[in-house]
Design a protein around this motif. Sequence first.
Motif, PDB file in Angstrom:
ATOM      1  N   GLU A  62     -21.556  63.462 -29.962  1.00  0.00           N
ATOM      2  CA  GLU A  62     -21.643  62.368 -29.333  1.00  0.00           C
ATOM      3  C   GLU A  62     -22.483  61.223 -29.568  1.00  0.00           C
ATOM      4  O   GLU A  62     -22.198  60.179 -29.520  1.00  0.00           O
ATOM      5  CB  GLU A  62     -21.808  62.884 -27.693  1.00  0.00           C
ATOM      6  CG  GLU A  62     -21.626  61.925 -26.759  1.00  0.00           C
ATOM      7  CD  GLU A  62     -20.327  61.303 -26.428  1.00  0.00           C
ATOM      8  OE1 GLU A  62     -20.375  59.997 -25.977  1.00  0.00           O
ATOM      9  OE2 GLU A  62     -19.459  61.943 -26.664  1.00  0.00           O
ATOM     10  N   GLU A  63     -23.551  61.608 -29.840  1.00  0.00           N
ATOM     11  CA  GLU A  63     -24.635  60.795 -30.440  1.00  0.00           C
ATOM     12  C   GLU A  63     -24.172  59.971 -31.400  1.00  0.00           C
ATOM     13  O   GLU A  63     -24.432  58.707 -31.673  1.00  0.00           O
ATOM     14  CB  GLU A  63     -26.113  61.495 -30.574  1.00  0.00           C
ATOM     15  CG  GLU A  63     -27.154  60.533 -30.855  1.00  0.00           C
ATOM     16  CD  GLU A  63     -27.516  59.479 -29.950  1.00  0.00           C
ATOM     17  OE1 GLU A  63     -27.950  58.453 -30.123  1.00  0.00           O
ATOM     18  OE2 GLU A  63     -27.388  59.867 -28.594  1.00  0.00           O
ATOM     19  N   CYS A  64     -23.483  60.631 -32.488  1.00  0.00           N
ATOM     20  CA  CYS A  64     -23.228  60.139 -33.748  1.00  0.00           C
ATOM     21  C   CYS A  64     -22.043  59.169 -33.415  1.00  0.00           C
ATOM     22  O   CYS A  64     -22.035  57.817 -34.140  1.00  0.00           O
ATOM     23  CB  CYS A  64     -22.919  60.977 -34.620  1.00  0.00           C
ATOM     24  SG  CYS A  64     -22.157  60.278 -36.319  1.00  0.00           S
ATOM     25  N   SER A  65     -21.031  59.272 -32.661  1.00  0.00           N
ATOM     26  CA  SER A  65     -20.061  58.469 -32.188  1.00  0.00           C
ATOM     27  C   SER A  65     -20.605  57.310 -31.675  1.00  0.00           C
ATOM     28  O   SER A  65     -20.048  56.086 -31.707  1.00  0.00           O
ATOM     29  CB  SER A  65     -19.204  59.302 -31.434  1.00  0.00           C
ATOM     30  OG  SER A  65     -19.512  59.410 -29.924  1.00  0.00           O
ATOM     31  N   LEU A  66     -21.546  57.350 -30.771  1.00  0.00           N
ATOM     32  CA  LEU A  66     -22.163  55.960 -30.058  1.00  0.00           C
ATOM     33  C   LEU A  66     -23.006  55.098 -31.296  1.00  0.00           C
ATOM     34  O   LEU A  66     -22.596  54.117 -30.994  1.00  0.00           O
ATOM     35  CB  LEU A  66     -23.057  56.685 -29.205  1.00  0.00           C
ATOM     36  CG  LEU A  66     -22.662  57.064 -27.907  1.00  0.00           C
ATOM     37  CD1 LEU A  66     -23.843  57.835 -26.968  1.00  0.00           C
ATOM     38  CD2 LEU A  66     -21.692  56.429 -27.184  1.00  0.00           C
ATOM     39  N   LEU A  67     -23.366  55.895 -32.008  1.00  0.00           N
ATOM     40  CA  LEU A  67     -24.040  55.099 -33.235  1.00  0.00           C
ATOM     41  C   LEU A  67     -23.055  54.452 -34.164  1.00  0.00           C
ATOM     42  O   LEU A  67     -23.301  53.310 -34.949  1.00  0.00           O
ATOM     43  CB  LEU A  67     -25.326  55.724 -33.937  1.00  0.00           C
ATOM     44  CG  LEU A  67     -26.439  56.239 -33.054  1.00  0.00           C
ATOM     45  CD1 LEU A  67     -27.200  57.281 -33.929  1.00  0.00           C
ATOM     46  CD2 LEU A  67     -27.340  54.841 -32.699  1.00  0.00           C
ATOM     47  N   TRP A  68     -21.980  55.058 -34.233  1.00  0.00           N
ATOM     48  CA  TRP A  68     -20.979  54.729 -35.157  1.00  0.00           C
ATOM     49  C   TRP A  68     -20.347  53.245 -35.163  1.00  0.00           C
ATOM     50  O   TRP A  68     -20.213  52.435 -35.925  1.00  0.00           O
ATOM     51  CB  TRP A  68     -20.007  55.812 -35.193  1.00  0.00           C
ATOM     52  CG  TRP A  68     -18.621  55.601 -36.291  1.00  0.00           C
ATOM     53  CD1 TRP A  68     -17.658  54.638 -36.468  1.00  0.00           C
ATOM     54  CD2 TRP A  68     -18.508  56.429 -37.372  1.00  0.00           C
ATOM     55  NE1 TRP A  68     -17.138  54.725 -37.342  1.00  0.00           N
ATOM     56  CE2 TRP A  68     -17.401  55.868 -38.123  1.00  0.00           C
ATOM     57  CE3 TRP A  68     -19.174  57.577 -37.705  1.00  0.00           C
ATOM     58  CZ2 TRP A  68     -17.000  56.401 -39.246  1.00  0.00           C
ATOM     59  CZ3 TRP A  68     -18.831  58.205 -39.112  1.00  0.00           C
ATOM     60  CH2 TRP A  68     -17.745  57.697 -39.721  1.00  0.00           C
ATOM     61  N   GLU A  69     -20.151  52.769 -33.729  1.00  0.00           N
ATOM     62  CA  GLU A  69     -19.568  51.477 -33.516  1.00  0.00           C
ATOM     63  C   GLU A  69     -20.624  50.532 -33.679  1.00  0.00           C
ATOM     64  O   GLU A  69     -19.995  49.345 -33.281  1.00  0.00           O
ATOM     65  CB  GLU A  69     -18.893  51.854 -32.113  1.00  0.00           C
ATOM     66  CG  GLU A  69     -19.978  51.650 -30.861  1.00  0.00           C
ATOM     67  CD  GLU A  69     -19.117  51.471 -29.510  1.00  0.00           C
ATOM     68  OE1 GLU A  69     -17.933  51.560 -29.583  1.00  0.00           O
ATOM     69  OE2 GLU A  69     -19.905  51.536 -28.466  1.00  0.00           O
ATOM     70  N   LYS A  70     -21.867  50.833 -33.539  1.00  0.00           N
ATOM     71  CA  LYS A  70     -22.849  49.568 -33.647  1.00  0.00           C
ATOM     72  C   LYS A  70     -22.709  48.747 -35.159  1.00  0.00           C
ATOM     73  O   LYS A  70     -22.232  49.323 -36.172  1.00  0.00           O
ATOM     74  CB  LYS A  70     -24.333  50.247 -33.682  1.00  0.00           C
ATOM     75  CG  LYS A  70     -24.557  50.922 -32.094  1.00  0.00           C
ATOM     76  CD  LYS A  70     -25.914  51.194 -32.071  1.00  0.00           C
ATOM     77  CE  LYS A  70     -25.980  51.751 -30.613  1.00  0.00           C
ATOM     78  NZ  LYS A  70     -25.724  50.649 -29.485  1.00  0.00           N
TER      79      LYS A  70
END
Length: 258
Positions: A229-237
């Motif tokens: 989940e944390e990685c997916s949030l950073l992915w879109e940045k």
Amino acid sequence: MAFKIEKKDAVLFFTIDRPEKKNAINYEVMSGLKKAIEQASGDDQIKAFVITGSGDDAFCSGGDLQAFHSLKTSHEAHGMLSEMGEIVYELSTLSKITVALINGTAIGGGCEIAAACDFRIAYPGVKMGFIQANLAITTGWGGGTLLYERLQASHALHILTTAELYSAEELMNKRFIDYIVQEKSLEAAIGQLQPILLKNVHVLSAYKTMLIEKWKRGDLQERMKMEIEECSLLWEKEAHHEAVERFLNSSTRKNTKS
């Protein structure tokens, strides 16, 4: 075919067969790995499951950035990350002895796959690195969580936050690599497993189940899901997309020069 599945005696081998892409993971490889894990799980004759890469250049260079480059939002990324994260969890909790035979460079997701295995065997001089931070993301398949299970916490944190490449010898000192075989051959690598392979398959499964039970009581799967989940949030940045563009442009220039 982007992968090979072969059974030799009591060992099932899964080989990522994309040498032109440094054995990067795409959806076809993901599907193949899931199939191989299911095959190993359902075969009572299998004592060990070994993952390696084709050729002598790369074990696995992680996720195929070109294949996954179209994933822009956290929702889009989460679908891919969750799918591979479930496969990595199934690999880590497989009731067989699992081995990463690191025949060449392993970076990013390639190290996450290695972290999911019980043992890691490397050829001399290979380089490995959890380099995800250089792309402005974290580990996204559960490999960071697994690394904290495998190593002393301070060693794991240092490896993840520096995002540097380490030699097999350096990682053996940190207890991530278990064996380094001087002879670069499958036979020499599997020879390291002989004391294990001589044991009864049900004994091996029983000992592995003890470890799996420990992890389940420690909410391993939930912690891996939090990582994803944390990685997916950073992915879109934007920082991540810019880092990927720089990496792809750099790779294109290198290929043009060569």
